[in-house]
Design a protein around this motif. Sequence first.
Motif, PDB file in Angstrom:
ATOM      1  N   GLN A 185       0.833  -1.211   0.000  1.00 27.21           N
ATOM      2  CA  GLN A 185       0.000   0.000   0.000  1.00 27.21           C
ATOM      3  C   GLN A 185       0.860   1.250   0.000  1.00 27.21           C
ATOM      4  O   GLN A 185       1.821   1.347   0.750  1.00 27.21           O
ATOM      5  N   PRO A 186       0.525   2.260  -0.838  1.00 25.24           N
ATOM      6  CA  PRO A 186       1.160   3.576  -0.693  1.00 25.24           C
ATOM      7  C   PRO A 186       0.630   4.239   0.579  1.00 25.24           C
ATOM      8  O   PRO A 186      -0.580   4.470   0.707  1.00 25.24           O
ATOM      9  N   LEU A 187       1.538   4.554   1.533  1.00 26.52           N
ATOM     10  CA  LEU A 187       1.148   5.066   2.842  1.00 26.52           C
ATOM     11  C   LEU A 187       1.529   6.534   2.972  1.00 26.52           C
ATOM     12  O   LEU A 187       2.651   6.921   2.643  1.00 26.52           O
ATOM     13  N   GLU A 188       0.595   7.362   3.516  1.00 28.54           N
ATOM     14  CA  GLU A 188       0.884   8.774   3.755  1.00 28.54           C
ATOM     15  C   GLU A 188       1.627   8.910   5.075  1.00 28.54           C
ATOM     16  O   GLU A 188       1.171   8.419   6.112  1.00 28.54           O
ATOM     17  N   VAL A 189       2.803   9.586   5.029  1.00 29.62           N
ATOM     18  CA  VAL A 189       3.640   9.776   6.213  1.00 29.62           C
ATOM     19  C   VAL A 189       3.867  11.276   6.404  1.00 29.62           C
ATOM     20  O   VAL A 189       4.310  11.970   5.478  1.00 29.62           O
ATOM     21  N   ARG A 190       3.548  11.743   7.637  1.00 26.74           N
ATOM     22  CA  ARG A 190       3.809  13.138   7.991  1.00 26.74           C
ATOM     23  C   ARG A 190       5.111  13.180   8.785  1.00 26.74           C
ATOM     24  O   ARG A 190       5.393  12.287   9.593  1.00 26.74           O
ATOM     25  N   TRP A 191       5.911  14.222   8.571  1.00 24.39           N
ATOM     26  CA  TRP A 191       7.215  14.277   9.208  1.00 24.39           C
ATOM     27  C   TRP A 191       7.638  15.708   9.512  1.00 24.39           C
ATOM     28  O   TRP A 191       7.142  16.664   8.889  1.00 24.39           O
ATOM     29  N   THR A 192       8.539  15.865  10.465  1.00 25.79           N
ATOM     30  CA  THR A 192       9.267  17.115  10.694  1.00 25.79           C
ATOM     31  C   THR A 192      10.741  16.756  10.808  1.00 25.79           C
ATOM     32  O   THR A 192      11.092  15.672  11.288  1.00 25.79           O
ATOM     33  N   GLY A 193      11.635  17.640  10.354  1.00 28.06           N
ATOM     34  CA  GLY A 193      13.063  17.381  10.415  1.00 28.06           C
ATOM     35  C   GLY A 193      13.819  18.434   9.617  1.00 28.06           C
ATOM     36  O   GLY A 193      13.224  19.354   9.049  1.00 28.06           O
TER      37      GLY A 193
END
Length: 813
Positions: free
Chosen positions: A568-576
Amino acid sequence: MSFLRTLLVSLLALPGLLSAQENPRTILVLDGSGSMWGQIDGRAKIEIAQTVMGDLLAALPGDQELGLTAYGHRTKGDCSDIETLVAPGAGTRDAIATAVNGIQPRGKTPMTDAVTAAAEALRYTEEKATVILVSDGIETCNPDPCAAARALEQAGAEFTVHVVGFDVSDPEALEQMQCLAEETGGRFLTAANAGELGEALTEVAAAPEPMPVTVDFAATDGEDGPRIATPLIWSLSRGETAILDFERGATVSADLLPGDYLVSVLRPEDEASAEMTFAQGDAPQTVTLALPALLPPASLEAADSAPAGSTLPVTWDGPDAQNDYISVARPGDDGYETYAYTRKGSPAELLLPALPGDYELRYVLSDGRKTLATRPIAVTEVTASLDAADSVVAGAQLPVTWQGPDYANDYISVARPGDDGYESYVYTRKGSPGQLLMPPLPGDYELRYVMSQDRTVLATRRVTVTEVTATLASEDSALAGATLPVTWEGPDYANDYISIARLGDDGYENYAYTRKGSPAQVVMPTVPGDYELRYVMSQDRTVLATRPIAVVAISATLEAPAEAAAGQPLEVRWTGPDYANDYISVARPGDDGHEAYTYTRKGMPLSLTMPLVPGRYELRYVMSQDRTVLASLPIEVQDVQATLALPETARAGAPIVVNWEGPGYDRDYISISRPGDSRHDAYSYTRTGSPLLLRTPAVPGTYEVRYVAASNGTSVLARKEITLTEVSADLQAAERGAAGGNLAVHWDGPDFSDDYVSIARAQSSDDEYETYGRTSQDSPLILKLPEQPGAYELRYVVGQNRKVIARKPLTVE
């Protein structure tokens, strides 16, 4: 009494008996039988023998190996009364004299057996041996002395019996004694009275004159070489007496008496000579002398003088054998300074030595390194000069004006005075002035013109290298992995750089070249801590300036669902930090690599494709520098299923309808393959929807239709078998046609996409043709006949794999 002594001395003086070095060992066999009491001129024969033996032993050489055997001296009537009284050896004279004086004649005359016993004591089968028998009577024990003598002669290495018949008148006895001597090659003498004995002894004492024998002389061209057939000059002498004096001939001969001789030979072509001493015996021989191998001619032509280190053309003539060479060497030196192979042609280009002086050019034959020709050459001095500034800053390029020979690989160098090496150099072939890089450390140095051959220094000049400085300015701290602007001042030499390193570390973590300008953009390390900025001069990595800097930690966060479907293409939220090439990845816990990743530069949130294999995984924020993980988040990847619905059979090559259920990811597809084959024959993407049309292979057989998830790798989610049946076709047309004309072809067949009817040469491969028409144009097809008459074939060809399913012969006229 003197006659018997003279007789024995004469026997011992026979050729080969007197000299201890050449003599065989000898045993005297003395008759001690009763008949020795008979008298001659009023004295018993035994007494005469004892007196004569004493005189004889006193006259013999001290090292003569001599022994004594007697018979008939111990018992009466005993044929075995034989005794070796003294074993043969040197220094036995006194023992023999004592033994002879103690003999008291008593018994029989076993003359033959006594000779045999003496022979065995002398080891006659192994060594030269001589027996001297003195007897006064007939053999009384052995019936056949002649047969015994023959046996001894045949078995002996070189066995001889000399016999003295003392006061013997019996014809049979004389015959026996003579046979003993003659069968072994010895002499037989008789003595009846003083007068006759004197005449016999005179004859024996006069040793026969030696006869000269022919000796041939020859010479070879080198050791084990061929015999020389051209005229040579020979000399032969014995002591001070010349026998041959400068006699000319390829070979010569001379008749020589036994003795030691000196022979010498001279070859006129190269004046080579050889001599040897040889001993001549009584047999002819050939004496061969080895002259040095005759060398082929060679010559050299060159200038009488040339500068040191220059390349001298040397014109040569010679055999040009493999690896022959022209060399230059000091006179008398077996080696060389330099050389050039003759195989490179004439003239040879010969590099002269670096030191002036008197030398010698040589043509050297490689076989044995023999010099065939020489020529003197004077090597003259060569000079050079240098001109440059008296001082220069460390690391700078100094222009050095020079004059010199500019030989290949000559160079200008800078070095510490007294140092054989150099700090840096520039080849003179780059022109004058040469741009010479100065050392990084200040101090007093020396410029040098160095001739490459033997690194000979032709000129020097002093130069002072002065100190060079640099400065650095930047923030006192920076985030890990960040790019920090560093303002700098310094020489900016080629490849100078600004680096960041751990305190006390000779290396660096990261760097930026000064040639990119000020400020330099230096990437900070990923590990927080205390570091040092440095201005590094590239030459010897010399540090010109430093500045401390603190690298502080940086963080990142991740946000995503705790579960996701496989692939599955998964949505990932990130900060960095979002540094260049930072990425979000999915990986097995503890695995340094990853299953899939997406760069953070693609934005936030981003899409990350999950692995196809279910299980526990980990999402990670990875800083590209050193692949440093700034954040991680666990995720469970769940299994996905798929189903397929399709006919159990179909015609080979025909499309089939496939109904499917599955995840339907963007790159998923339905394929058809042979069971067990990982490759596919045809496929259709699921993104076209369900049902979809799947083309089948043209070859009949059992196949497998698969649902393949391919979003991230490949995984077969469903399989279903299908049987493809044979397809056929029929062709109807005229059997003959005119070249270049038209032919109507009626066909019946599957009419798959890309099927065609072709005209091809008979026996050609199935994928070859002269002309064709697509079955999509319907039946009949109008085909153009070939221009070339001959045997052809109509073919119905399945376009998918160019399989021919119908054929019909055709003649073009």
